[in-house]
Design a protein around this motif. Structure first.
Motif, mmCIF file in Angstrom:
data_model
loop_
_atom_site.group_PDB
_atom_site.id
_atom_site.type_symbol
_atom_site.label_atom_id
_atom_site.label_comp_id
_atom_site.label_asym_id
_atom_site.label_seq_id
_atom_site.Cartn_x
_atom_site.Cartn_y
_atom_site.Cartn_z
ATOM 1 N N LEU A 109 0.829 -1.203 0.000
ATOM 2 C CA LEU A 109 0.000 0.000 0.000
ATOM 3 C C LEU A 109 0.868 1.260 0.000
ATOM 4 C CD1 LEU A 109 -2.859 -1.089 2.410
ATOM 5 C CD2 LEU A 109 -2.953 -0.871 -0.081
ATOM 6 N N ALA A 110 1.972 1.223 0.731
ATOM 7 C CA ALA A 110 2.904 2.356 0.719
ATOM 8 C C ALA A 110 3.514 2.527 -0.671
ATOM 9 C CB ALA A 110 4.004 2.150 1.762
ATOM 10 N N ASP A 111 3.820 1.419 -1.337
ATOM 11 C CA ASP A 111 4.318 1.483 -2.710
ATOM 12 C C ASP A 111 3.273 2.086 -3.644
ATOM 13 O OD1 ASP A 111 6.702 0.320 -1.905
ATOM 14 O OD2 ASP A 111 6.169 -1.684 -2.657
ATOM 15 N N CYS A 112 2.002 1.783 -3.409
ATOM 16 C CA CYS A 112 0.913 2.350 -4.212
ATOM 17 C C CYS A 112 0.864 3.868 -4.055
ATOM 18 C CB CYS A 112 -0.434 1.741 -3.812
ATOM 19 S SG CYS A 112 -0.659 0.028 -4.297
ATOM 20 N N VAL A 113 0.981 4.338 -2.835
ATOM 21 C CA VAL A 113 0.982 5.783 -2.583
ATOM 22 C C VAL A 113 2.170 6.430 -3.291
ATOM 23 C CG1 VAL A 113 1.214 7.563 -0.797
ATOM 24 C CG2 VAL A 113 -0.321 5.620 -0.433
ATOM 25 N N SER A 114 3.321 5.794 -3.201
ATOM 26 C CA SER A 114 4.519 6.314 -3.855
ATOM 27 C C SER A 114 4.331 6.370 -5.377
ATOM 28 C CB SER A 114 5.723 5.433 -3.506
ATOM 29 O OG SER A 114 6.870 5.858 -4.178
ATOM 30 N N LEU A 115 3.745 5.328 -5.943
ATOM 31 C CA LEU A 115 3.495 5.316 -7.382
ATOM 32 C C LEU A 115 2.486 6.399 -7.767
ATOM 33 C CD1 LEU A 115 4.220 3.921 -10.040
ATOM 34 C CD2 LEU A 115 2.362 2.290 -9.591
ATOM 35 N N GLY A 116 1.491 6.609 -6.929
ATOM 36 C CA GLY A 116 0.524 7.680 -7.166
ATOM 37 C C GLY A 116 1.181 9.051 -7.156
ATOM 38 N N ARG A 117 2.123 9.242 -6.251
ATOM 39 C CA ARG A 117 2.867 10.510 -6.217
ATOM 40 C C ARG A 117 3.689 10.700 -7.490
ATOM 41 N NH1 ARG A 117 2.908 13.262 -1.480
ATOM 42 N NH2 ARG A 117 2.191 12.155 0.385
ATOM 43 N N ARG A 118 4.293 9.619 -7.964
ATOM 44 C CA ARG A 118 5.060 9.696 -9.227
ATOM 45 C C ARG A 118 4.145 10.052 -10.390
ATOM 46 N NH1 ARG A 118 8.647 4.617 -10.266
ATOM 47 N NH2 ARG A 118 9.150 5.875 -12.093
#
Length: 127
Positions: A109-118
């Motif tokens: 889920l943290a990776d998802c947030v990071s990808l969303g920021r990208r």
């Protein structure tokens, strides 16, 4: 949302997404379960509708958008290759397909947030 973007969610299980409205969006995040190494039917319907509007009818604003892809799978995860190919005409893929086996863990889920920021950064929104 955490990166300052306005977000619209659509679950194709709740109804068909009108591909003509895709032109109104700056970017997109497409997700699907892996169903026997293929995407969910509702999402495939969107891809087909998008193709018809873009190629056959020439509707402007349907391509050239940054996008991200994510999926869940039960073991194989081969849908990641299919997704990258199917969504190529939408624009530019940001990052790799984010895939996880089963329900996403807190780190996924943290990776998802990071990808969303990208993705937000790729559209020019401050992240």
């Amino acid at each position: 949302r955490a990166a300052g973007c306005e977000v619209t969610l659509h679950n194709t299980n709740d109804g068909r997404f009108d591909a003509a409205t895709f032109a109104e969006y700056d970017c997109a995040a497409f997700g699907s379960p892996d169903y026997f190494s293929y995407i969910a039917g509702g999402l495939k319907q969107f891809v087909d509708d998008h193709y018809i509007l873009d190629v056959r009818r020439g509707l402007p604003g349907l391509t050239g958008k940054p996008f991200v892809l994510f999926c869940t799978h039960g073991g194989g995860g081969r849908v990641t290759t299919v997704m990258s190919g199917l969504f190529r005409r939408m624009g530019t893929q940001v990052g790799d397909v984010l895939a996880c086996r089963g329900a996403p863990s807190p780190s996924v889920l943290a990776d998802c947030v990071s990808l969303g920021r990208r993705l937000a950064t790729a559209t020019g929104t401050r992240a």
